[in-house]
Design a protein around this motif. Structure first.
Motif, mmCIF file in Angstrom:
data_model
loop_
_atom_site.group_PDB
_atom_site.id
_atom_site.type_symbol
_atom_site.label_atom_id
_atom_site.label_comp_id
_atom_site.label_asym_id
_atom_site.label_seq_id
_atom_site.Cartn_x
_atom_site.Cartn_y
_atom_site.Cartn_z
ATOM 1 N N LEU A 131 0.809 -1.218 0.000
ATOM 2 C CA LEU A 131 0.000 0.000 0.000
ATOM 3 C C LEU A 131 0.841 1.265 0.000
ATOM 4 O O LEU A 131 0.484 2.247 -0.657
ATOM 5 N N GLU A 132 1.949 1.261 0.719
ATOM 6 C CA GLU A 132 2.836 2.432 0.703
ATOM 7 C C GLU A 132 3.346 2.704 -0.703
ATOM 8 O O GLU A 132 3.388 3.858 -1.160
ATOM 9 N N ASN A 135 0.527 3.808 -3.045
ATOM 10 C CA ASN A 135 0.155 5.177 -2.706
ATOM 11 C C ASN A 135 1.099 6.184 -3.379
ATOM 12 O O ASN A 135 0.659 7.208 -3.920
ATOM 13 N N LYS A 139 0.480 9.031 -6.517
ATOM 14 C CA LYS A 139 0.945 10.425 -6.430
ATOM 15 C C LYS A 139 1.797 10.788 -7.640
ATOM 16 O O LYS A 139 1.644 11.879 -8.218
ATOM 17 N N CYS A 161 -11.130 -3.155 -4.129
ATOM 18 C CA CYS A 161 -10.969 -2.574 -2.796
ATOM 19 C C CYS A 161 -12.044 -3.058 -1.830
ATOM 20 O O CYS A 161 -11.748 -3.399 -0.681
ATOM 21 N N THR A 173 -7.372 1.496 2.606
ATOM 22 C CA THR A 173 -6.835 2.764 2.081
ATOM 23 C C THR A 173 -6.829 3.880 3.127
ATOM 24 O O THR A 173 -6.399 4.992 2.832
ATOM 25 N N TYR A 176 -3.736 5.809 3.527
ATOM 26 C CA TYR A 176 -3.060 6.066 2.260
ATOM 27 C C TYR A 176 -3.944 6.997 1.419
ATOM 28 O O TYR A 176 -4.767 6.544 0.616
ATOM 29 N N ASN A 178 -3.722 8.959 -1.157
ATOM 30 C CA ASN A 178 -3.778 8.935 -2.625
ATOM 31 C C ASN A 178 -4.619 7.763 -3.122
ATOM 32 O O ASN A 178 -5.386 7.899 -4.083
ATOM 33 N N LEU A 179 -4.490 6.618 -2.463
ATOM 34 C CA LEU A 179 -5.304 5.450 -2.822
ATOM 35 C C LEU A 179 -6.767 5.693 -2.468
ATOM 36 O O LEU A 179 -7.668 5.344 -3.239
#
Length: 204
Positions: A131-132, A135, A139, A161, A173, A176, A178-179
């Motif tokens: 996820l990092e 994300n 971006k 999701c 999310t 995070y 952006n996600l």
């Protein structure tokens, strides 16, 4: 004349939901044929390679969820404009698939002791790792997963999701932004928003 479409999948979101999202986005009418788990064994032998989802378009049969989504993405103008853009989308989708498989492996583990061990790894290592990076990818691409614009990969992610959230039992999310923003953006596309408002409510 519009093609006759029929999607056959289990009565859950799962791998069928990205296909349902894409068909809805393209305003392609389809029969949403949902199979209860207990009715699957006698049907399995009649399916190509014994698996679902199965998408039938004018009698032609397609299997493999990612291949179906890629096909629909191309038909709907949501694929890359060149080979590099298409590869970027594929890379993002394959990464999301890796994440889903690891989460599903934990969720469907029948042995409770083993499941608890898997849970620790999935929640403390696997989810943050993927996820990092996803994300950051969003971006870098101006709010999308690839090529700086809406693609079938974004719809694929947003559709999965809900399934992954159900498996994890929380919004994956939430930490995070952006996600989370990407998922919200996709869910608010008019045709997809309409589908979400009327789809059957399921656990997964």
């Amino acid at each position: 004349m519009a093609p006759k479409c029929k999607l056959t999948y289990f009565a859950i979101m799962g791998l069928g939901e990205p296909i349902r999202y894409l068909l809805s986005y393209g305003k392609i009418e389809f029969e949403d044929n949902r199979i209860e788990f207990e009715k699957w064994p006698p049907l399995k032998a009649s399916m190509p390679f014994g698996q679902m989802p199965l998408l039938e378009i004018d009698g032609k049969k397609m299997i493999q969820s990612t291949a179906i989504c890629r096909y629909l993405g191309k038909k709907l103008g949501l694929a890359g404009e060149n080979e590099w853009e298409s590869a970027q989308i594929d890379m993002a989708v394959d990464t999301i698939t890796d994440l889903r498989l690891k989460l599903s492996d934990y969720y469907w583990e029948p042995d409770e002791a083993i499941k608890q061990k898997k849970k620790e790894t999935v929640f403390n290592e696997t989810l943050p790792f993927y996820l990092e990076r996803l994300n950051v990818l969003v971006k870098e691409n101006g709010g999308y997963l690839a090529a700086g614009k809406l693609s079938w990969g974004d719809i694929f992610f947003a559709a999965l999701c809900d399934y992954m959230n159900c498996a994890a039992k929380f919004d994956i999310t939430k930490d995070y932004p952006n996600l989370a923003s990407l998922k919200k953006k996709i869910s608010e596309l008019p045709a997809i928003k309409d589908w979400i408002s009327r789809r059957p409510v399921t656990e997964l």
